[in-house]
Write a protein that holds these residues in place. Sequence first.
Motif: not given
Length: 308
Positions: A208-214
Amino acid sequence: MFFSVVIPTYNRLPILQKCLRALENQAYSAAVTGLEVVLVDDGSTDGTVEWLATHQGAFPHLRIYQQDHQGPAAARNLGVEQARGEIIVFIDSDLVVTDSFLEAHARALIANSQKSDRIFTYGRVVNTCNFEHPTTEPYKITDFSAAYFATGNVAIARHWLIEAGLFDPQFQLYGWEDLELGVRLKKLGLKLIKCPAAVGYHWHPPFSLEQIPALIEKEKQRGRMGVVFYQKHPTWSVKMMIQMTILHRILWGILSLRGQLNERTMAHFLQWLINRGQSQLALEISRIFLNWYNVQAVQQYWATREHT
């Protein structure tokens, strides 16, 4: 042979529960004379230790050790030091194995030890997003690994790890600690034995896009640890592994348009793919800019380290 399964863990309680239950459900012959699961909690803050303390009866083979958050290299070293078995099996805490997992490693070790004792076995790792039924995932071409020594699914005599010097605790961030130890094991003349019958299913949540920073942070850490790897073993093969060459800078610079294709400019397209059930494809496409972050981190950290 007596197996010590060494598992480092950090904030992975839901999938860790499945990992540990699978190890308690092993079916093996007289070739396996004993089993212990040595879990090293690397400073988890998600209630891992507390949950295990209230469910000890469900895991009779489990021994738990704790340390402050120092990374997987230090955690695995503690596990090896405390292990009682002569064979160490390394898996990660998000791996769910089949019930014949240990038996397969044992048979492969026994069959090949007649020629030489300088061997270790490497099992198959299948990536999956299926949390409820991870072991139903089929093997895919993207699951292939050409690594010599990777701790996702490997069995090796404890004395070889001791002789090689265990994992280097300099690797406190993500990446390369197992491959660096592999370089030292190769110098000892150890041979890799593929063991596809020893299957582990590596779970990760759907992209998901929410995982990108990590994921970006993980690539930056991998770049920094890659430089540590190269400083210990300044060879062309290591340079290629960590993407430290001009070829890699050119390749990922072209593919990412020198960073213009990134998490912001590609967000709508990636979300479009995710909405259509193509989360894995979206992840693979995001590797265009993730690898660019990695290559940049390698160069930036190398610039600071070569002058120290």
